[in-house]
Design a protein around this motif. Structure first.
Motif, PDB file in Angstrom:
ATOM      1  N   TRP A 210       0.848  -1.184  -0.007  1.00 40.03           N
ATOM      2  CA  TRP A 210      -0.054   0.020  -0.026  1.00 40.03           C
ATOM      3  C   TRP A 210       0.897   1.202   0.044  1.00 40.03           C
ATOM      4  O   TRP A 210       0.641   2.054  -0.685  1.00 40.03           O
ATOM      5  CB  TRP A 210      -0.831   0.075   1.047  1.00 40.03           C
ATOM      6  CG  TRP A 210      -1.695   1.234   1.494  1.00 40.03           C
ATOM      7  CD1 TRP A 210      -2.850   1.620   0.809  1.00 40.03           C
ATOM      8  CD2 TRP A 210      -1.529   2.315   2.368  1.00 40.03           C
ATOM      9  NE1 TRP A 210      -3.083   2.828   1.068  1.00 40.03           N
ATOM     10  CE2 TRP A 210      -2.541   3.430   2.198  1.00 40.03           C
ATOM     11  CE3 TRP A 210      -0.422   2.707   3.288  1.00 40.03           C
ATOM     12  CZ2 TRP A 210      -2.345   4.365   2.767  1.00 40.03           C
ATOM     13  CZ3 TRP A 210      -0.620   3.734   3.982  1.00 40.03           C
ATOM     14  CH2 TRP A 210      -1.564   4.693   3.946  1.00 40.03           C
ATOM     15  N   ALA A 211       1.827   1.177   0.882  1.00 39.74           N
ATOM     16  CA  ALA A 211       2.591   2.421   0.786  1.00 39.74           C
ATOM     17  C   ALA A 211       3.516   2.554  -0.329  1.00 39.74           C
ATOM     18  O   ALA A 211       3.580   3.822  -0.945  1.00 39.74           O
ATOM     19  CB  ALA A 211       3.744   2.205   2.160  1.00 39.74           C
ATOM     20  N   TYR A 212       4.095   1.695  -1.032  1.00 43.42           N
ATOM     21  CA  TYR A 212       4.567   1.833  -2.295  1.00 43.42           C
ATOM     22  C   TYR A 212       3.642   2.086  -3.324  1.00 43.42           C
ATOM     23  O   TYR A 212       3.902   3.130  -4.238  1.00 43.42           O
ATOM     24  CB  TYR A 212       5.131   0.275  -2.818  1.00 43.42           C
ATOM     25  CG  TYR A 212       5.685   0.413  -4.082  1.00 43.42           C
ATOM     26  CD1 TYR A 212       7.176   0.795  -4.195  1.00 43.42           C
ATOM     27  CD2 TYR A 212       5.059   0.137  -5.231  1.00 43.42           C
ATOM     28  CE1 TYR A 212       7.612   0.642  -5.364  1.00 43.42           C
ATOM     29  CE2 TYR A 212       5.805   0.200  -6.555  1.00 43.42           C
ATOM     30  CZ  TYR A 212       6.969   0.252  -6.451  1.00 43.42           C
ATOM     31  OH  TYR A 212       7.742   0.239  -7.874  1.00 43.42           O
ATOM     32  N   ALA A 213       2.307   1.840  -3.273  1.00 43.48           N
ATOM     33  CA  ALA A 213       1.218   2.331  -4.180  1.00 43.48           C
ATOM     34  C   ALA A 213       1.019   3.906  -4.227  1.00 43.48           C
ATOM     35  O   ALA A 213       0.896   4.476  -5.144  1.00 43.48           O
ATOM     36  CB  ALA A 213       0.018   1.613  -4.159  1.00 43.48           C
ATOM     37  N   MET A 214       0.928   4.235  -3.012  1.00 42.97           N
ATOM     38  CA  MET A 214       0.702   5.718  -2.682  1.00 42.97           C
ATOM     39  C   MET A 214       1.763   6.653  -3.208  1.00 42.97           C
ATOM     40  O   MET A 214       1.492   7.708  -3.596  1.00 42.97           O
ATOM     41  CB  MET A 214       0.658   5.733  -1.096  1.00 42.97           C
ATOM     42  CG  MET A 214      -0.452   5.122  -0.393  1.00 42.97           C
ATOM     43  SD  MET A 214      -2.111   5.598  -0.881  1.00 42.97           S
ATOM     44  CE  MET A 214      -2.349   4.337  -2.204  1.00 42.97           C
ATOM     45  N   ARG A 215       2.941   6.030  -3.181  1.00 43.39           N
ATOM     46  CA  ARG A 215       4.039   6.762  -3.740  1.00 43.39           C
ATOM     47  C   ARG A 215       4.412   6.836  -5.340  1.00 43.39           C
ATOM     48  O   ARG A 215       4.683   7.515  -5.797  1.00 43.39           O
ATOM     49  CB  ARG A 215       5.659   6.292  -3.241  1.00 43.39           C
ATOM     50  CG  ARG A 215       5.707   6.540  -1.666  1.00 43.39           C
ATOM     51  CD  ARG A 215       7.116   5.897  -1.434  1.00 43.39           C
ATOM     52  NE  ARG A 215       8.025   6.424  -2.057  1.00 43.39           N
ATOM     53  CZ  ARG A 215       8.813   7.795  -1.612  1.00 43.39           C
ATOM     54  NH1 ARG A 215       8.403   8.418  -0.714  1.00 43.39           N
ATOM     55  NH2 ARG A 215       9.645   8.093  -2.350  1.00 43.39           N
ATOM     56  N   HIS A 216       3.524   5.831  -5.884  1.00 45.26           N
ATOM     57  CA  HIS A 216       3.402   5.946  -7.008  1.00 45.26           C
ATOM     58  C   HIS A 216       2.136   6.016  -8.023  1.00 45.26           C
ATOM     59  O   HIS A 216       1.948   5.265  -9.160  1.00 45.26           O
ATOM     60  CB  HIS A 216       4.232   4.224  -7.658  1.00 45.26           C
ATOM     61  CG  HIS A 216       5.750   4.272  -7.230  1.00 45.26           C
ATOM     62  ND1 HIS A 216       6.054   4.039  -5.962  1.00 45.26           N
ATOM     63  CD2 HIS A 216       6.795   4.384  -7.938  1.00 45.26           C
ATOM     64  CE1 HIS A 216       7.588   3.958  -5.877  1.00 45.26           C
ATOM     65  NE2 HIS A 216       7.819   4.132  -7.002  1.00 45.26           N
ATOM     66  N   THR A 217       1.171   6.519  -7.591  1.00 47.34           N
ATOM     67  CA  THR A 217      -0.072   6.583  -7.990  1.00 47.34           C
ATOM     68  C   THR A 217      -0.121   8.068  -8.434  1.00 47.34           C
ATOM     69  O   THR A 217       0.180   9.040  -7.362  1.00 47.34           O
ATOM     70  CB  THR A 217      -1.242   6.324  -6.834  1.00 47.34           C
ATOM     71  OG1 THR A 217      -1.263   5.004  -7.075  1.00 47.34           O
ATOM     72  CG2 THR A 217      -2.479   6.623  -7.599  1.00 47.34           C
ATOM     73  N   ASP A 218      -0.725   8.297  -9.500  1.00 45.72           N
ATOM     74  CA  ASP A 218      -0.730   9.777  -9.984  1.00 45.72           C
ATOM     75  C   ASP A 218      -2.275  10.066 -10.005  1.00 45.72           C
ATOM     76  O   ASP A 218      -2.881   9.408 -10.932  1.00 45.72           O
ATOM     77  CB  ASP A 218      -0.119   9.875 -11.311  1.00 45.72           C
ATOM     78  CG  ASP A 218      -0.262  11.330 -12.017  1.00 45.72           C
ATOM     79  OD1 ASP A 218      -0.629  12.111 -11.342  1.00 45.72           O
ATOM     80  OD2 ASP A 218       0.072  11.735 -13.482  1.00 45.72           O
ATOM     81  N   VAL A 219      -2.613  11.079  -9.545  1.00 49.72           N
ATOM     82  CA  VAL A 219      -4.042  11.405  -9.439  1.00 49.72           C
ATOM     83  C   VAL A 219      -4.598  12.774 -10.367  1.00 49.72           C
ATOM     84  O   VAL A 219      -5.478  13.192 -10.188  1.00 49.72           O
ATOM     85  CB  VAL A 219      -4.750  11.701  -7.921  1.00 49.72           C
ATOM     86  CG1 VAL A 219      -4.552  10.296  -7.337  1.00 49.72           C
ATOM     87  CG2 VAL A 219      -4.014  12.579  -7.295  1.00 49.72           C
ATOM     88  N   SER A 220      -3.452  13.254 -10.807  1.00 45.11           N
ATOM     89  CA  SER A 220      -3.546  14.490 -11.631  1.00 45.11           C
ATOM     90  C   SER A 220      -4.394  14.297 -12.983  1.00 45.11           C
ATOM     91  O   SER A 220      -5.080  15.391 -13.418  1.00 45.11           O
ATOM     92  CB  SER A 220      -2.233  14.975 -12.147  1.00 45.11           C
ATOM     93  OG  SER A 220      -1.518  13.916 -13.235  1.00 45.11           O
ATOM     94  N   ARG A 221      -4.793  13.355 -13.515  1.00 45.55           N
ATOM     95  CA  ARG A 221      -5.667  12.939 -14.558  1.00 45.55           C
ATOM     96  C   ARG A 221      -6.581  11.829 -14.330  1.00 45.55           C
ATOM     97  O   ARG A 221      -6.274  10.965 -14.990  1.00 45.55           O
ATOM     98  CB  ARG A 221      -4.879  12.895 -15.885  1.00 45.55           C
ATOM     99  CG  ARG A 221      -3.762  14.253 -16.059  1.00 45.55           C
ATOM    100  CD  ARG A 221      -3.241  13.610 -17.580  1.00 45.55           C
ATOM    101  NE  ARG A 221      -2.550  15.128 -18.023  1.00 45.55           N
ATOM    102  CZ  ARG A 221      -3.091  16.042 -18.806  1.00 45.55           C
ATOM    103  NH1 ARG A 221      -4.069  16.065 -19.059  1.00 45.55           N
ATOM    104  NH2 ARG A 221      -2.176  17.155 -19.086  1.00 45.55           N
ATOM    105  N   LEU A 222      -7.576  12.080 -13.414  1.00 46.51           N
ATOM    106  CA  LEU A 222      -8.645  10.922 -13.204  1.00 46.51           C
ATOM    107  C   LEU A 222      -9.457  10.943 -14.299  1.00 46.51           C
ATOM    108  O   LEU A 222      -9.951  12.165 -14.974  1.00 46.51           O
ATOM    109  CB  LEU A 222      -9.464  11.392 -11.853  1.00 46.51           C
ATOM    110  CG  LEU A 222      -8.545  11.331 -10.815  1.00 46.51           C
ATOM    111  CD1 LEU A 222      -9.567  12.016  -9.421  1.00 46.51           C
ATOM    112  CD2 LEU A 222      -7.971  10.020 -10.371  1.00 46.51           C
TER     113      LEU A 222
END
Length: 605
Positions: free
Chosen positions: A31-43
């Motif tokens: 989960w922590a890794y996913a939080m660092r590598h998820t981009d929410v700028s273009r949903l």
């Protein structure tokens, strides 16, 4: 009491006690890794679902699998299931707070504006002073408490902490849920599986920064006290102790009544259902709820109810209209429809499992009958009101504590009373034990795990599939704040809808007009002749006040995904204003545009 201890442990010794920590740590690391590598700028129209890094889904699967094999072993320390549920809440309710730099939900921003008004005005105001927003001054409990908290923390705005409110409000539910479930069973596998199912099925979104979140937690708390302390056996143990618990629930009921309109009614029907059972004939909780609710409705809330009563009376019995979504609330587009169906299937699956649990578990059907009554009690509310087209979701929400318990029972083996279990042990019922052991790794393990895993994964699209609507990027927040920083008192803000941050900022001194709330004929006129029609709508504002037109990313997403105007139509409106000599561009950025209507007589600023 019930017991599910007929399943033998898979492992023994120290390894059996220690191994649950490994999947939990792996899941949280993923989960922590996913939080660092998820981009929410273009949903896109799938919201957060398509933006999440694949390791998030892997972590959720590891967490669910680890929980299932941990909770089924009676020799594991009871702290492990609790740790897994806390891990689930972190992955469910903290993900958005970590990923998004601004709070979600236009309604949360609206509630922040109500708190700001309460602090600014220094007291409650009437409809003559603040119009329709006076309804919040007639149910001020939540807002007054948040204003006090804001001052205590020394922060400028509730926006500083309201992004974390879903996690906080979900944690508030754990204790009352555990108390309710422990009333009917001591088996921790049934208890914690029910808590897990409650968490993953609670996608409705009442947990955001709202009066409903606190009122719902108090509602479940009152039910926990009544179920544990107001049954026949508890009453016989002594009236003095009963008086103490009456005071406790009275305080909670008062907090519910002064904070939220719907929850007291839901609590009353649940308590009435309990009074119809033989085990709970103490009418004090029900009478207390009704008296306090009526007293508030006939005093502080009377102005609102007097105006709303005709519509409320007309909606009684009209079930079809009460569950209909209507214009502006119909999911439109592949992503919106898919996530909507994920939510429906999740709720339907839990209710179906609950029905299976009731039919399959004869012991629970008898011993947990009061909880079954509480789960069914909200159903008549379908006929009472539409509650802004949300009654179906609210009914599901208030059914959930009981439904999750019986759904969990459907996933676990047959239950037996403690007495029956002891008798089986004394007679050396080794055949039953051997059968249970032989099925340890059979269909009784993997099918329930698949159901639990499917529900846990389905929570994500059900809960965050509309984040394209609910998320407002920092640029959008900055543009809206620029508007309200410069708008003089008496100004008018026109927008397509209210789905943008700070939409109600300074509502006591600035007027708002959301044209998609108007009659369809007028909306069609705006689409045909945008600049001319809007200029006429905004022409009544006199100096020094100004008339502004605001169009933002959040409005576009809400209109498109809920079946109103599409992007091409809204772009046509914006371009018409940009080309019109009657409007001037005040500000723009990547998240929206702000125009002002030019005023005749005097230089433009």
């Amino acid at each position: 009491m019930t017991d599910l201890s007929d399943l033998p442990p898979a492992w023994s010794g120290r390894r059996a006690l220690a191994w649950p920590g490994l999947p939990l740590l792996v899941a949280l690391a993923l989960w922590a890794y996913a939080m660092r590598h998820t981009d929410v700028s273009r949903l896109d129209d799938y919201g957060l679902v398509s933006a999440l890094h694949p390791t998030f889904w892997a972590g959720l699967a590891v967490l669910t699998t680890g929980f299932w094999f941990t909770v089924r072993d009676p020799r594991r320390p009871g702290a492990w299931p609790a740790a897994y549920v806390l891990g689930l809440l972190v992955m469910e309710r903290a993900t958005q707070a970590v990923l998004y730099p601004t709070p979600l939900y236009a309604w949360a921003w609206k509630h922040e504006a109500v708190i700001d008004h309460l602090l600014t005005a220094g007291g409650l105001q009437t409809a003559d002073q603040v119009g329709d927003m006076a309804v919040y001054d007639q149910w001020p409990g939540f807002f007054a408490a948040q204003a006090a908290l804001q001052r205590l923390l020394g922060v400028d705005s509730a926006a500083m902490f309201m992004a974390w409110w879903p996690l906080a409000s979900s944690l508030m539910l754990l204790l009352p849920l555990l108390l309710i479930y422990r009333t009917f069973t001591e088996d921790r596998r049934l208890i914690w599986t029910a808590v897990w199912l409650f968490c993953v099925a609670n996608w409705v979104g009442q947990d955001y920064f709202s009066p409903q979140s606190v009122a719902y937690a108090l509602h479940v708390g009152v039910l926990a006290v009544v179920l544990r302390r107001f049954g026949r056996s508890a009453v016989r143990r002594g009236r003095p102790r009963q008086a103490v618990w009456t005071v406790v629930i009275t305080v909670m009921i008062v907090a519910i009544v002064i904070s939220h309109q719907l929850t007291p009614g839901m609590l009353a029907v649940c308590l009435l259902a309990l009074c119809l059972s033989r085990r709970y004939r103490d009418w004090v909780p029900l009478v207390t709820t009704v008296v306090i609710f009526l007293a508030w409705c006939l005093t502080a809330a009377l102005p609102f109810l007097s105006a709303a009563m005709p519509d409320m009376i007309r909606s009684i019995g009209d079930v079809g209209a009460n569950v209909e979504t209507g214009y502006g609330a119909t999911p439109t587009g592949t992503g919106a429809i898919a996530t909507s169906w994920a939510a429906r299937l999740l709720s339907g699956s839990v209710l179906l499992l609950a029905a299976v649990g009731v039919l399959r578990q004869r012991v629970l059907r008898h011993r947990a009958r009061p909880l079954l009554l509480v789960a069914a009690a909200p159903l008549p509310m379908f006929a009472a009101s539409s509650y802004g087209s949300e009654m179906i979701f609210r009914v599901l929400l208030f059914m959930l504590p009981g439904a999750a318990f019986f759904a969990a029972a459907a996933l676990l083996p047959k239950v037996r009373t403690l007495a029956a279990g002891a008798a089986a042990q004394e007679t050396g019922d080794r055949q039953a034990t051997g059968t249970a052991r032989s099925r340890r790794w059979g269909i009784g393990t993997w099918v329930p795990l698949a159901a639990l895993l499917g529900g846990t994964l389905a929570f994500v699209p059900a809960y965050s599939g509309k984040d394209r609507i609910n998320y407002f990027p920092p640029q959008e927040v900055a543009l809206v704040r620029q508007l309200f920083d410069q708008a003089p008192d008496g100004s008018l803000v026109v927008a397509a809808n209210r789905n943008y941050p700070d939409a109600y900022a300074s509502y006591w001194s600035i007027d708002h007009y959301w044209f998609l709330d108007d009659a369809r004929s007028h909306v069609d006129k705006i689409v045909r002749e945008p600049a001319a029609t809007l200029a006429d709508d905004m022409a009544g504002v006199e100096r020094p006040a100004r008339a502004y037109f605001l169009l933002t990313q959040g409005q576009l997403a809400n209109s498109e995904m809920n079946g109103q105007l599409d992007k091409a139509q809204l772009d046509r409106i914006r371009k018409s204003l940009a080309a019109s000599p009657r409007f001037r561009l005040v500000a723009e950025n990547g998240a929206g545009w702000l125009y002002a209507l030019k005023q005749s007589g005097g230089a433009e600023r």
